[in-house]
Design a protein around this motif. Sequence first.
Motif, PDB file in Angstrom:
ATOM      1  N   THR A  13      -3.610   3.410  -3.103  1.00 36.64           N
ATOM      2  CA  THR A  13      -3.086   4.610  -2.453  1.00 36.64           C
ATOM      3  C   THR A  13      -4.178   5.201  -1.582  1.00 36.64           C
ATOM      4  O   THR A  13      -5.294   5.445  -2.046  1.00 36.64           O
ATOM      5  CB  THR A  13      -2.631   5.662  -3.481  1.00 36.64           C
ATOM      6  OG1 THR A  13      -1.572   5.115  -4.277  1.00 36.64           O
ATOM      7  CG2 THR A  13      -2.132   6.924  -2.784  1.00 36.64           C
ATOM      8  N   ARG A  14      -3.873   5.402  -0.307  1.00 39.26           N
ATOM      9  CA  ARG A  14      -4.843   5.965   0.627  1.00 39.26           C
ATOM     10  C   ARG A  14      -4.221   7.148   1.358  1.00 39.26           C
ATOM     11  O   ARG A  14      -3.030   7.408   1.240  1.00 39.26           O
ATOM     12  CB  ARG A  14      -5.315   4.898   1.627  1.00 39.26           C
ATOM     13  CG  ARG A  14      -6.049   3.739   0.962  1.00 39.26           C
ATOM     14  CD  ARG A  14      -6.402   2.661   1.964  1.00 39.26           C
ATOM     15  NE  ARG A  14      -7.336   3.148   2.979  1.00 39.26           N
ATOM     16  CZ  ARG A  14      -7.705   2.435   4.046  1.00 39.26           C
ATOM     17  NH1 ARG A  14      -7.207   1.219   4.223  1.00 39.26           N
ATOM     18  NH2 ARG A  14      -8.565   2.924   4.918  1.00 39.26           N
ATOM     19  N   ASN A  15      -5.053   7.843   2.121  1.00 37.78           N
ATOM     20  CA  ASN A  15      -4.586   8.980   2.898  1.00 37.78           C
ATOM     21  C   ASN A  15      -4.356   8.556   4.339  1.00 37.78           C
ATOM     22  O   ASN A  15      -5.056   7.676   4.849  1.00 37.78           O
ATOM     23  CB  ASN A  15      -5.616  10.118   2.835  1.00 37.78           C
ATOM     24  CG  ASN A  15      -5.083  11.403   3.430  1.00 37.78           C
ATOM     25  OD1 ASN A  15      -5.157  11.608   4.630  1.00 37.78           O
ATOM     26  ND2 ASN A  15      -4.544  12.261   2.588  1.00 37.78           N
ATOM     27  N   ARG A  61       6.583  13.041  -2.464  1.00 34.94           N
ATOM     28  CA  ARG A  61       5.453  12.692  -3.342  1.00 34.94           C
ATOM     29  C   ARG A  61       5.881  12.520  -4.795  1.00 34.94           C
ATOM     30  O   ARG A  61       5.284  11.748  -5.541  1.00 34.94           O
ATOM     31  CB  ARG A  61       4.370  13.770  -3.260  1.00 34.94           C
ATOM     32  CG  ARG A  61       3.458  13.651  -2.048  1.00 34.94           C
ATOM     33  CD  ARG A  61       2.425  14.750  -2.051  1.00 34.94           C
ATOM     34  NE  ARG A  61       1.502  14.628  -0.941  1.00 34.94           N
ATOM     35  CZ  ARG A  61       0.256  14.167  -1.033  1.00 34.94           C
ATOM     36  NH1 ARG A  61      -0.197  13.763  -2.201  1.00 34.94           N
ATOM     37  NH2 ARG A  61      -0.523  14.102   0.032  1.00 34.94           N
ATOM     38  N   HIS A  78       5.261   4.044   1.630  1.00 40.48           N
ATOM     39  CA  HIS A  78       5.039   2.840   0.834  1.00 40.48           C
ATOM     40  C   HIS A  78       5.450   1.660   1.701  1.00 40.48           C
ATOM     41  O   HIS A  78       6.477   1.728   2.384  1.00 40.48           O
ATOM     42  CB  HIS A  78       5.885   2.848  -0.441  1.00 40.48           C
ATOM     43  CG  HIS A  78       5.689   4.047  -1.310  1.00 40.48           C
ATOM     44  ND1 HIS A  78       4.599   4.202  -2.128  1.00 40.48           N
ATOM     45  CD2 HIS A  78       6.460   5.165  -1.481  1.00 40.48           C
ATOM     46  CE1 HIS A  78       4.700   5.353  -2.786  1.00 40.48           C
ATOM     47  NE2 HIS A  78       5.812   5.955  -2.406  1.00 40.48           N
ATOM     48  N   VAL A  86       4.927  10.387   1.015  1.00 42.74           N
ATOM     49  CA  VAL A  86       4.111   9.183   0.824  1.00 42.74           C
ATOM     50  C   VAL A  86       4.831   8.009   1.479  1.00 42.74           C
ATOM     51  O   VAL A  86       6.023   7.783   1.238  1.00 42.74           O
ATOM     52  CB  VAL A  86       3.883   8.877  -0.668  1.00 42.74           C
ATOM     53  CG1 VAL A  86       2.990   7.635  -0.816  1.00 42.74           C
ATOM     54  CG2 VAL A  86       3.251  10.060  -1.380  1.00 42.74           C
ATOM     55  N   LYS A 110       6.749   5.761  -7.709  1.00 46.67           N
ATOM     56  CA  LYS A 110       6.200   4.690  -6.888  1.00 46.67           C
ATOM     57  C   LYS A 110       6.886   3.351  -7.176  1.00 46.67           C
ATOM     58  O   LYS A 110       7.174   2.569  -6.273  1.00 46.67           O
ATOM     59  CB  LYS A 110       4.698   4.587  -7.153  1.00 46.67           C
ATOM     60  CG  LYS A 110       3.926   3.667  -6.242  1.00 46.67           C
ATOM     61  CD  LYS A 110       2.432   3.805  -6.548  1.00 46.67           C
ATOM     62  CE  LYS A 110       1.590   2.955  -5.620  1.00 46.67           C
ATOM     63  NZ  LYS A 110       0.133   3.130  -5.905  1.00 46.67           N
ATOM     64  N   MET A 125       0.835  -1.194   0.000  1.00 46.99           N
ATOM     65  CA  MET A 125       0.000   0.000   0.000  1.00 46.99           C
ATOM     66  C   MET A 125       0.872   1.248   0.000  1.00 46.99           C
ATOM     67  O   MET A 125       2.013   1.231   0.465  1.00 46.99           O
ATOM     68  CB  MET A 125      -0.917   0.015   1.235  1.00 46.99           C
ATOM     69  CG  MET A 125      -1.930   1.171   1.232  1.00 46.99           C
ATOM     70  SD  MET A 125      -2.955   1.209   2.733  1.00 46.99           S
ATOM     71  CE  MET A 125      -3.914  -0.284   2.505  1.00 46.99           C
ATOM     72  N   SER A 126       0.304   2.333  -0.537  1.00 49.22           N
ATOM     73  CA  SER A 126       0.920   3.657  -0.451  1.00 49.22           C
ATOM     74  C   SER A 126      -0.022   4.542   0.367  1.00 49.22           C
ATOM     75  O   SER A 126      -1.241   4.493   0.180  1.00 49.22           O
ATOM     76  CB  SER A 126       1.125   4.259  -1.845  1.00 49.22           C
ATOM     77  OG  SER A 126       2.019   3.468  -2.606  1.00 49.22           O
ATOM     78  N   ILE A 127       0.550   5.331   1.260  1.00 53.52           N
ATOM     79  CA  ILE A 127      -0.253   6.160   2.159  1.00 53.52           C
ATOM     80  C   ILE A 127       0.291   7.586   2.113  1.00 53.52           C
ATOM     81  O   ILE A 127       1.429   7.848   2.507  1.00 53.52           O
ATOM     82  CB  ILE A 127      -0.200   5.631   3.605  1.00 53.52           C
ATOM     83  CG1 ILE A 127      -0.665   4.177   3.649  1.00 53.52           C
ATOM     84  CG2 ILE A 127      -1.045   6.495   4.532  1.00 53.52           C
ATOM     85  CD1 ILE A 127      -0.463   3.516   5.012  1.00 53.52           C
ATOM     86  N   GLU A 128      -0.534   8.504   1.638  1.00 54.88           N
ATOM     87  CA  GLU A 128      -0.116   9.899   1.529  1.00 54.88           C
ATOM     88  C   GLU A 128      -0.198  10.596   2.879  1.00 54.88           C
ATOM     89  O   GLU A 128      -1.181  10.446   3.604  1.00 54.88           O
ATOM     90  CB  GLU A 128      -1.006  10.628   0.517  1.00 54.88           C
ATOM     91  CG  GLU A 128      -0.892  10.053  -0.890  1.00 54.88           C
ATOM     92  CD  GLU A 128      -1.878  10.698  -1.857  1.00 54.88           C
ATOM     93  OE1 GLU A 128      -2.856  11.314  -1.371  1.00 54.88           O
ATOM     94  OE2 GLU A 128      -1.672  10.594  -3.072  1.00 54.88           O
ATOM     95  N   GLN A 172       0.709  -0.185 -10.515  1.00 49.42           N
ATOM     96  CA  GLN A 172      -0.511   0.598 -10.724  1.00 49.42           C
ATOM     97  C   GLN A 172      -1.688   0.079  -9.913  1.00 49.42           C
ATOM     98  O   GLN A 172      -2.602   0.827  -9.560  1.00 49.42           O
ATOM     99  CB  GLN A 172      -0.874   0.610 -12.218  1.00 49.42           C
ATOM    100  CG  GLN A 172       0.176   1.260 -13.105  1.00 49.42           C
ATOM    101  CD  GLN A 172       0.507   2.668 -12.679  1.00 49.42           C
ATOM    102  OE1 GLN A 172      -0.391   3.449 -12.358  1.00 49.42           O
ATOM    103  NE2 GLN A 172       1.787   3.013 -12.664  1.00 49.42           N
TER     104      GLN A 172
END
Length: 219
Positions: free
Chosen positions: A151-153, A78, A63, A61, A82, A53-56, A147
């Motif tokens: 990606t979440r916050n 950012r 990862h 970010v 990725k 997962m990627s988390i902003e 891809q």
Amino acid sequence: MVKLTMIARVTDGLPLAEGLDDGREQRDLELYKQQAKSLFKKLSQGQHEASRMSIESGPYVFHYIIEARVCYLTMCDRSYPKKLAFQYLEDLKNEFEKVNHSQIETVARPYAFIKFDTFIQKTRKLYLDTQTQRNLAKLNDDLYEVQQIMTRNVQEVLGVGEKLDQVSQMSSRLSSESRVYADKAKDLNRQAFIRQWAPIAIVIGVVVVFLWLKGYIWK
């Protein structure tokens, strides 16, 4: 650019290894380390997040990948690709498992694999420049597709972010106020000390002078 790298055991969130940048460009690093540790804690509590997962979070970010109950996490700008971030994590995972796999489940103290920082720093340098031939080849490599990685916050995942900013600011403010109060308390104590002992010191001084004069006169 890779700013932070942390490796933790998923079963209990125990940090196993860590790698940092030189710290000159990132004064608020501690805030993001706390976010990373909060993620490890959530995973240890049985929160079934994706294995990749990627988390902003702000200008950065996170990862991460999870393999064999170990979470490999990095934080990048950012703008950092990725695909390179996940390739970097894969390199760390492969080496960490090869060298430490027999001890991962048994260690009890935090950062038991602190020596792995040497490999983290060496690998990190390979990924600093995204325009090297090596990294451009990795970006064009279709064998590792990112891809589909979600990606979440950070607010979604941890319910933090702004709250942590507020806590950090409040902590800084309280620390500043505490120093002011401490200085004032020292001044008050000093004044009270002077008021209490100054008269006695004066009397003693007068007696000493009197005795000295008396002895001088009677010579």
